[in-house]
Write an enzyme that holds these catalytic residues in place. Sequence first.
Site, PDB file in Angstrom:
ATOM      1  N   LYS A 192      23.703  11.787 -97.558  1.00  0.00           N
ATOM      2  CA  LYS A 192      22.997  13.033 -97.214  1.00  0.00           C
ATOM      3  C   LYS A 192      23.993  14.138 -96.824  1.00  0.00           C
ATOM      4  O   LYS A 192      23.850  15.299 -97.228  1.00  0.00           O
ATOM      5  CB  LYS A 192      22.027  12.746 -96.061  1.00  0.00           C
TER       6      LYS A 192
ATOM      7  N   LYS B 172      24.672  22.047 -88.249  1.00  0.00           N
ATOM      8  CA  LYS B 172      24.736  20.675 -87.703  1.00  0.00           C
ATOM      9  C   LYS B 172      25.217  19.695 -88.764  1.00  0.00           C
ATOM     10  O   LYS B 172      26.117  18.883 -88.529  1.00  0.00           O
ATOM     11  CB  LYS B 172      23.337  20.261 -87.226  1.00  0.00           C
TER      12      LYS B 172
HETATM   13  P1  NAD Z   1      11.931  20.214 -86.720  1.00  0.00           P
HETATM   14  O1  NAD Z   1      12.700  20.753 -85.579  1.00  0.00           O
HETATM   15  O2  NAD Z   1      10.920  21.058 -87.407  1.00  0.00           O
HETATM   16  O3  NAD Z   1      11.188  18.856 -86.251  1.00  0.00           O
HETATM   17  C1  NAD Z   1      11.654  17.971 -85.289  1.00  0.00           C
HETATM   18  C2  NAD Z   1      10.435  17.467 -84.502  1.00  0.00           C
HETATM   19  O4  NAD Z   1      10.869  16.444 -83.590  1.00  0.00           O
HETATM   20  C3  NAD Z   1       9.766  18.568 -83.673  1.00  0.00           C
HETATM   21  O5  NAD Z   1       8.376  18.599 -83.955  1.00  0.00           O
HETATM   22  C4  NAD Z   1      10.051  18.157 -82.227  1.00  0.00           C
HETATM   23  O6  NAD Z   1       9.024  18.534 -81.327  1.00  0.00           O
HETATM   24  C5  NAD Z   1      10.148  16.642 -82.373  1.00  0.00           C
HETATM   25  N1  NAD Z   1      10.876  15.984 -81.300  1.00  0.00           N
HETATM   26  C6  NAD Z   1      12.033  16.386 -80.707  1.00  0.00           C
HETATM   27  N2  NAD Z   1      12.403  15.482 -79.778  1.00  0.00           N
HETATM   28  C7  NAD Z   1      11.473  14.484 -79.805  1.00  0.00           C
HETATM   29  C8  NAD Z   1      11.302  13.264 -79.087  1.00  0.00           C
HETATM   30  N3  NAD Z   1      12.187  12.871 -78.154  1.00  0.00           N
HETATM   31  N4  NAD Z   1      10.227  12.500 -79.362  1.00  0.00           N
HETATM   32  C9  NAD Z   1       9.331  12.905 -80.304  1.00  0.00           C
HETATM   33  N5  NAD Z   1       9.428  14.035 -81.017  1.00  0.00           N
HETATM   34  C10 NAD Z   1      10.490  14.811 -80.761  1.00  0.00           C
HETATM   35  O7  NAD Z   1      13.009  19.683 -87.751  1.00  0.00           O
HETATM   36  P2  NAD Z   1      12.770  19.359 -89.307  1.00  0.00           P
HETATM   37  O8  NAD Z   1      13.080  20.559 -90.098  1.00  0.00           O
HETATM   38  O9  NAD Z   1      11.474  18.644 -89.482  1.00  0.00           O
HETATM   39  O10 NAD Z   1      13.986  18.343 -89.554  1.00  0.00           O
HETATM   40  C11 NAD Z   1      13.924  17.001 -89.083  1.00  0.00           C
HETATM   41  C12 NAD Z   1      15.163  16.280 -89.596  1.00  0.00           C
HETATM   42  O11 NAD Z   1      15.161  16.301 -91.034  1.00  0.00           O
HETATM   43  C13 NAD Z   1      16.469  16.944 -89.146  1.00  0.00           C
HETATM   44  O12 NAD Z   1      17.414  15.952 -88.844  1.00  0.00           O
HETATM   45  C14 NAD Z   1      16.882  17.763 -90.346  1.00  0.00           C
HETATM   46  O13 NAD Z   1      18.288  17.937 -90.410  1.00  0.00           O
HETATM   47  C15 NAD Z   1      16.362  16.914 -91.484  1.00  0.00           C
HETATM   48  N6  NAD Z   1      16.027  17.660 -92.720  1.00  0.00           N
HETATM   49  C16 NAD Z   1      15.340  18.845 -92.656  1.00  0.00           C
HETATM   50  C17 NAD Z   1      15.020  19.516 -93.844  1.00  0.00           C
HETATM   51  C18 NAD Z   1      14.262  20.832 -93.832  1.00  0.00           C
HETATM   52  O14 NAD Z   1      14.170  21.464 -94.899  1.00  0.00           O
HETATM   53  N7  NAD Z   1      13.701  21.258 -92.717  1.00  0.00           N
HETATM   54  C19 NAD Z   1      15.396  18.972 -95.069  1.00  0.00           C
HETATM   55  C20 NAD Z   1      16.065  17.759 -95.099  1.00  0.00           C
HETATM   56  C21 NAD Z   1      16.383  17.101 -93.914  1.00  0.00           C
END
Ligand code: NAD
Length: 290
Positions: free
Chosen positions: A170, A239
């Site tokens: 990734k 990040k």
């Molecule tokens: P986001 O910030 O929208 O979602 C993260 C969620 O986790 C939030 O709803 C938050 O409230 C929750 N959270 C935080 N701490 C928590 C805990 N202790 N217990 C339960 N819930 C908790 O982020 P995202 O965009 O959904 O990304 C999530 C992961 O996927 C990241 O690692 C990101 O790098 C990866 N990612 C994101 C994308 C994208 O396009 N957004 C694409 C590929 C990968």
Amino acid sequence: MTEKIIGFIGLGNMGAPMASNLSKNSHSLICYDTIDTNKKSPSNAIIADSIEQVVKSASIVFLCLPDGSVVLDVVDRILSVPDRCVEIVVDNTTAGVSEAKEAWERLNKENIKYADAPVSGGVSGAKAGTLAMMVAASQELYTEIEPLLLSMAKNARNVGDQPGQGMAMKLLNNFLSGMAMAASSEAVAFGVAQGLKPEKVIEMVNLSTGRNTTTEDKFPKRILTETFDSGFATNLMAKDLKLYVKSAKDSSAPSFLSEKLLSGVWSKMLDKWPDSDFTKIYPFIKKYGK
Ligand code: NAD
């Protein structure tokens, strides 16, 4: 066969649509997020009010959390529940190579299997179920979880059997993606400075050898339209690049370009526009890239 209950922790931009696709197969789902679980969960899921409640009923738990430190915190919370029934944790977070190895080690000591399985394809791919998913797991574990993975990610693949290898895959993908975003933005700004129309630049690049996902997808759909709505935040790109550079150094792999890309572009953009979508890279480079 008794029906398995599947847990999903972290229902953000990616987790919510992934959980929704998971809920469309025959399994029951129990979901938890620190904020507004009831609003973010699929309508047919059980709403949990704690991580403890999830791991007391789910045998397989998916994580889609902001970063590796949150993952390790949640792993410790899982392990602190004595009467848990969780047997497998699948981590869809982009958590980092050493963080995945650490999560595997902590869970493995307690006989819980762990697969790192980060995803690529953005929010639109998460909604459509077309994500790529890079899974590090033994063949046996991969075969067991594959039907669940395919319900969220049409392009799930087992990339290796060592913890952290899914994260490595990734991170190298996002290094390429971050480079393509920055280089394409600088190239379009150059074309505009020569009096070319940006739409024409994109059209011709996409008919030529410079084309890439930024020129084929981000520019026409989100940058030239000025919607800047990919759902992938600048802080996530910064990040991922930090994790890439750190992992490259840890493994004595080259980091010549990635270090420059991180310090020269994405860290600067994070400083200036901390809450931006990463598609704002084009206006950022036009404003600050001279
Ligand atoms: P986001 O910030 O929208 O979602 C993260 C969620 O986790 C939030 O709803 C938050 O409230 C929750 N959270 C935080 N701490 C928590 C805990 N202790 N217990 C339960 N819930 C908790 O982020 P995202 O965009 O959904 O990304 C999530 C992961 O996927 C990241 O690692 C990101 O790098 C990866 N990612 C994101 C994308 C994208 O396009 N957004 C694409 C590929 C990968």
